[in-house]
Design an enzyme around this catalytic site. Structure first.
Site, PDB file in Angstrom:
ATOM      1  N   ARG A  16       0.858  -1.203   0.000  1.00  0.00           N
ATOM      2  CA  ARG A  16       0.000   0.000   0.000  1.00  0.00           C
ATOM      3  C   ARG A  16       0.888   1.246   0.000  1.00  0.00           C
ATOM      4  NH1 ARG A  16      -4.863   1.077  -1.252  1.00  0.00           N
ATOM      5  NH2 ARG A  16      -5.779  -0.523   0.070  1.00  0.00           N
ATOM      6  N   ARG A  73       1.393  -6.355  -9.927  1.00  0.00           N
ATOM      7  CA  ARG A  73       1.944  -5.749  -8.697  1.00  0.00           C
ATOM      8  C   ARG A  73       2.254  -6.776  -7.620  1.00  0.00           C
ATOM      9  NH1 ARG A  73      -2.694  -2.220  -5.498  1.00  0.00           N
ATOM     10  NH2 ARG A  73      -4.337  -3.775  -5.476  1.00  0.00           N
ATOM     11  N   HIS A 110       0.427   3.705 -10.411  1.00  0.00           N
ATOM     12  CA  HIS A 110      -0.567   4.168  -9.413  1.00  0.00           C
ATOM     13  C   HIS A 110       0.156   4.908  -8.264  1.00  0.00           C
ATOM     14  CE1 HIS A 110      -3.664   3.745  -6.290  1.00  0.00           C
ATOM     15  NE2 HIS A 110      -4.467   3.093  -7.087  1.00  0.00           N
ATOM     16  N   ASP A 154     -12.240  10.218  -6.150  1.00  0.00           N
ATOM     17  CA  ASP A 154     -11.786   9.089  -6.976  1.00  0.00           C
ATOM     18  C   ASP A 154     -12.236   9.421  -8.398  1.00  0.00           C
ATOM     19  OD1 ASP A 154     -12.066   5.438  -6.655  1.00  0.00           O
ATOM     20  OD2 ASP A 154     -10.979   6.740  -8.068  1.00  0.00           O
ATOM     21  N   GLU A 159      -2.292   9.254 -10.577  1.00  0.00           N
ATOM     22  CA  GLU A 159      -1.889   8.032 -11.284  1.00  0.00           C
ATOM     23  C   GLU A 159      -1.864   8.269 -12.791  1.00  0.00           C
ATOM     24  OE1 GLU A 159      -4.944   6.324  -8.039  1.00  0.00           O
ATOM     25  OE2 GLU A 159      -4.842   5.202  -9.907  1.00  0.00           O
TER      26      GLU A 159
END
Ligand code: TA6
Length: 299
Positions: A71, A97, A167, A211, A269
């Site tokens: 994270r 990832r 990201h 978002d 991102e």
């Protein structure tokens, strides 16, 4: 997917293969700053340009286990962005990832820049998740800025169709004081409200869960009075810019995100998603390039 090697060759000055928090990693320390990249996900976790605080945010609650998403830093989202389009059991943002990349080694370049390269090729594990043949590479260059180039080559006989993102989680002094410039006039999908709109003010500020998926190829500037800095996010080969901060309610729902950590981060991102998918013919290659540079606040 397993990497092919852990880089047996010689390294460029200031480059050291190591283990950090139980994971294989490569650390670079040079006159330009320092960098830490985990082999899992070719995940850039730390970047400290010269003096001053680190540029990237990393949650204090992040997991560092094989196969678990980290994270923070710069997760590579590939070959899909967000939830898998048809199978909710598959990992969000794809499998790259959490996959073990091969470390291809380091290079000393002009102007004291140091470059690291990592590679992930399709294998039976990836084909079970995504029936495609590909060679993905990340090249990270530490110099007076941090440059990341994520390249995908279609190594199979059929068309390749995928989404991707770098990201990037940025550290900020106080997210309530920042402003993101460069998106004025860009259409965006608001994933919180489920609506579409157009950015109608120059300064994008964060006052609630945010978002947004912007249709934008432009440079963004993260102005951060809390840290008395601005960060220029330049990019090439990316048609989408995603801006995300969970704010407190969503942060509380995320087990790897401390409740108050949302104040110290924002994601900007560089992506190709939401209608900006990449389609490659056999043998074709596409690169997504990002350059992150810290600058003093403009007077
Ligand atoms: O990039 C924004 C986003 O897609 C948000 O919707 C949120 O899910 C965020 O990514 C976090 O993704 P992650 O898989 O890292 O938890």
């Amino acid at each position: 997917m397993s990497g092919h090697s852990w880089g047996e060759g010689d390294e460029a000055p200031g480059v050291q293969r190591c283990h950090e928090r139980g994971l294989e990693a490569v650390r670079v320390v040079s006159a330009s700053g320092s960098l830490l990249v985990f082999r899992q996900g070719a995940h850039v976790a730390e970047y400290q340009p010269g003096s001053g605080p680190g540029l990237l945010w990393l949650s204090s609650k992040s997991r560092f286990e094989r196969g678990a998403a980290i994270r923070g830093g710069v997760p590579i989202c590939f070959p899909w962005f967000g939830a898998h389009p048809s199978d909710p059991k598959l990992p969000a943002h794809g499998f790259a990832r959490t996959s073990l990349f091969a470390y291809l080694g380091s290079q000393a370049l002009t102007n004291e820049r140091i470059a690291l390269s990592f590679e992930l090729c399709a294998d039976q594990t990836s084909r079970a998740l995504w029936p495609a043949d590909f060679r993905a590479r990340l090249r990270v260059t530490l110099g007076d800025a941090l440059e990341l180039e994520f390249s995908v080559r279609n190594t199979g006989p059929r068309e390749l169709d995928y989404e991707e993102a770098l990201h990037t989680y940025f550290s900020v002094g106080d997210v309530r004081q920042i402003a993101i410039h460069g998106l004025l006039g860009a259409p965006y999908a608001d994933k919180v409200t489920g609506t579409s709109s157009v950015q109608d003010v120059e300064r994008l500020t964060i006052a609630s869960e945010t978002d947004r998926v912007y249709e934008s190829t432009k440079v963004c500037r993260l102005v951060d009075p809390g840290l008395s800095q601005q960060v220029v996010v330049d990019k090439n080969g990316s048609a989408t810019t995603v801006v995300w901060n969970p704010l407190i309610e969503k942060a509380r729902r995320l087990s790897d995100f401390a409740d108050d950590e949302y104040l110290g981060m924002v994601c900007i991102e560089s992506a190709n998603t939401h209608g900006a998918r990449i389609v490659l013919a056999p043998g074709q290659e596409h690169s997504l390039f990002v350059r992150l540079c810290r600058e003093p606040l403009e007077a």
